[in-house]
Design an enzyme around this catalytic site. Sequence first.
Site, PDB file in Angstrom:
ATOM      1  N   ARG A  63       0.785  -1.248   0.000  1.00  0.00           N
ATOM      2  CA  ARG A  63       0.000   0.000   0.000  1.00  0.00           C
ATOM      3  C   ARG A  63       0.814   1.294   0.000  1.00  0.00           C
ATOM      4  O   ARG A  63       0.245   2.360  -0.164  1.00  0.00           O
ATOM      5  CB  ARG A  63      -0.976   0.039   1.180  1.00  0.00           C
ATOM      6  CG  ARG A  63      -1.975  -1.114   1.199  1.00  0.00           C
ATOM      7  CD  ARG A  63      -2.919  -1.064   0.016  1.00  0.00           C
ATOM      8  NE  ARG A  63      -3.938  -2.103   0.105  1.00  0.00           N
ATOM      9  CZ  ARG A  63      -4.361  -2.817  -0.925  1.00  0.00           C
ATOM     10  NH1 ARG A  63      -3.864  -2.606  -2.137  1.00  0.00           N
ATOM     11  NH2 ARG A  63      -5.295  -3.729  -0.775  1.00  0.00           N
ATOM     12  N   ASP A 306      -1.521 -12.705  -1.720  1.00  0.00           N
ATOM     13  CA  ASP A 306      -2.377 -11.597  -2.141  1.00  0.00           C
ATOM     14  C   ASP A 306      -2.847 -10.804  -0.909  1.00  0.00           C
ATOM     15  O   ASP A 306      -3.981 -10.348  -0.835  1.00  0.00           O
ATOM     16  CB  ASP A 306      -3.590 -12.093  -2.950  1.00  0.00           C
ATOM     17  CG  ASP A 306      -4.274 -10.947  -3.707  1.00  0.00           C
ATOM     18  OD1 ASP A 306      -3.750  -9.814  -3.687  1.00  0.00           O
ATOM     19  OD2 ASP A 306      -5.337 -11.200  -4.311  1.00  0.00           O
TER      20      ASP A 306
END
Lengths: 431, 207, 313
Positions: A63, A306
């Site tokens: 992120r 993931d």
Amino acid sequence: MTTTTRYLIRNARILGGEPTDLLLAHGRIDAIGPDLPADGAEVVDAAGAIALPGLVDLHTHLREPGREDAETVATGSRAAAMGGYTAVFAMANTDPVADTAGVVEQVWRLGRDAGYCDVHPVGAVTVGLKGERLAELGAMADSPAKVRVFSDDGMCVSDAQLMRRALEYVKAFDGVIAQHAQEPRLTEGAQMNEGVVSDRLGLAGWPAVAEEAIIARDCLLAEHVGSRLHVCHVSTKGSVQIIRWAKSRGCDVTAEVTPHHLLLTDELAESYDPVYKVNPPLRTAEDVEALREGLADGTIDIVATDHAPHPSEAKETEWNQAAMGMIGLETALSVVQHTMVDTGLLDWAGVAQRMSATPARIGRLTDQGRPIAVGEPANLTLYDPTATRVIDPATMVSKSRNTPFAGMTLPGRVLATFLRGVPTVLDGKIQ
Amino acid sequence: MHAHNHAGGERPDQRRAVLEGPEISRALTRIAHEILERTKGGHDLTLLGIRTGGVPLAQRLAERIERVEQRPVPWGALDITMYRDDLRLAPARALGSTDIPPEGVDGRTVVLVDDVLFSGRTVRAALDALNDLGRPRAVQLAVLVDRGHRELPIRADYVGKNLPTSLRESVTVLLEELHGRDAVLIGPAKPRPGAPESAAATPGGAR
Amino acid sequence: MQHLLSAGDLTRDEALLILDTARELSQVSERSVKKLPTLRGRTVVNLFYEDSTRTRISFEAAAKRMSADVINFSARGSSVSKGESLKDTALTLQAMGADGVVIRHSAPGAARRLADWVDGVVINAGDGTHEHPTQALLDAYTMRERLGRVEGLRVAIVGDIRHSRVARSNVLLLTTLGAEVTLVAPPTLLPVSVDTWPCAVSYDLDEVLPKSDVVMMLRVQAERMHSSFFPSAREYSRRYGLDADRLARMADHAIVMHPGPMVRGMEISAEVADSARSTVTEQVTNGVSVRMAVLYLLLGGAIHRPGNQGEPR
């Protein structure tokens, strides 16, 4: 943390074998054998825990830059260490997108500064993940980050011609395109697996064929141009069959499956709790079965998390407004033990292959995913498969709490992680 | 959704009959005559039985008055569930039907009929229900048994039998139409107020 | 029954209790005093994220006839349009002491989510393409009034089944009540897994019509045409629209239902909509009685709250 400290690991079972001792010094495995003398080294009692090569995650969302409220390179790499990982590949769908040498180098440096695991940026295939024109793949490959894995993950490179060019172009630096296989027109507004449950819940369906059609096309393309292809988060039985067929034809394709797709099914959406919303979506029990088989027989090469952190406000909402994704770094090994080892489908050597050696090879890492042998880099994970734990989001090291395994009892616990001889986790605690 | 409290035959060993069929019949005949007398021939009379126990009694009274007067007497049924003051002590219960005879209630002398008069709360609810249905000229109350222990300023105009009881006792009225037999029984009380079961004193259930 | 989120949550007995109760309550609408004191002191919030005047008014009338305090909270012009999340709105309602929340929302599962966040009773008044349980209840009620029963009735539901909350709730409820449901639509407007649903399927309206006691027409939004669910309004109307010719081929006793709002000339012709066989206006009337019944049964007695048995309040 200092690299001059030597560690003597007592009574570890390498890949589940007989208990032995390992001496780590100068970032390498210095000796292996029973009853090694401590000789001033820090002693870590593994008490019969399993020693695995440090895990490598080919598919992580850290992120940063852009969504530091969900995760940062520092928090995400700490979570990785807690899960037994010594290297992660950070996906490119950040803000700004990792589509230039500048951004990938920034992520790479942030990872190096944090020091919990090796952070290898994945470069975007197309500028801004827009699927229109190629990003400067060569510049990213040539940067200090040495990018070898390229992906528009989150978005599919749906344009067949563009995909062909990408596959061809990265051959110049031995790169690989990791495709997020999702035919966009077939999945407009899609919310969950298309089938009995989506019809009952009135949620727009994400049909298996939207994944399978792209995988089939890409395998044929890769074969045609003689490139290697990596398929992200395979989620359907049909995908497994197509990849098996492509491999039988000699296509240079590798594939990954996530821990959540190995365990969870679309029935969980009944609660409308978006903690179960993920892309590709949770599928049916039949798909789960096929994925486990595919991972066992090598059709699917690796497990990748993931890991997709989201702040609580992105999940505490109506299903169709919620973000897609689940965190997974800290639970991956436990889920793999539960679904693959405890079921007899894999032994620990098989786990090491699929969670360390092969992902390192796909990502072209040379000092990760190595065998546990004298002289090799001391990247190790000590894992106690006899422990059990109830997954509690509040205790996660990740900045986000969106784990679909909350409240579940899972086997196993990471006791220690060593990155080049330095413990990043010791006694189950982040260092 | 609704806890039924089945009557008749429940712990029969602990209950004793204080009225049997013939006495009940005589009491109703007497009440019928009193109603005629008090309403001066009952020309604008309407009988409304309170669900559930009051309904067969209203019908029987109507039949008796008809036999004497040789003309039909309008009678009906009043369900007071929606007007109860103890609704929130128990899960919502099923409704009975309210059947008002075609003459309506406006301007009529309505005699409410019930099996047992106890706290008076049922009658209070019935008065409220009646008020929403129209404006009777007068409202009177007929009960088969008055067991005392009023909690509201309510009294019956016609009483089949006054039955002094203690709060440790329960009174159960069995009627041929509902339970296959006519009788008034006294037995030990079941747990009272607060406990949903007792609040739901159902037809023929102990009160 | 703590909430009403899906028609599938209702057992046969519960569904029949609602229908029986609605029948008793329908009398109230015929009295001079159209009000019952039952929900006095209870607060019902109508939380409408979608414009649906018809459904909101129906719930509002139902709640008011039961003497509940009604607060209308519409998304337009409220904090919702300023980006407040459903959860924050739920917590606000909770703080205001709402005993019941009637929610209409475009997101499937919104009612279910709300029920996770508030202590009070949640009634689903339509959640996107998921369900609309009170519509199914009023449809079943209307069938019972017109045809005397639901069990054994042959009901054809015609139109955009895939995107219809009305169809979903009706299939569940009518099946529970023992009706035989046949879904009629072009294959594009049927759910992918319709073969697993407890009903028959046909692509041919003319084949189903003579064999039906009830024909329920669903609204078909013209926008579906633009996503190629069918080629044109004209073609849809020719194959699946109910006009006078088709009405004439129905059994004499059979009725035509429509949940509204109707698209006249698309799925139903004006002649059919206005015919004596059409129950459209009765459905509206019956909606109030059914919603009164639901409000009474969920809010009239003790409200079950987790960790709290019975509640004298």
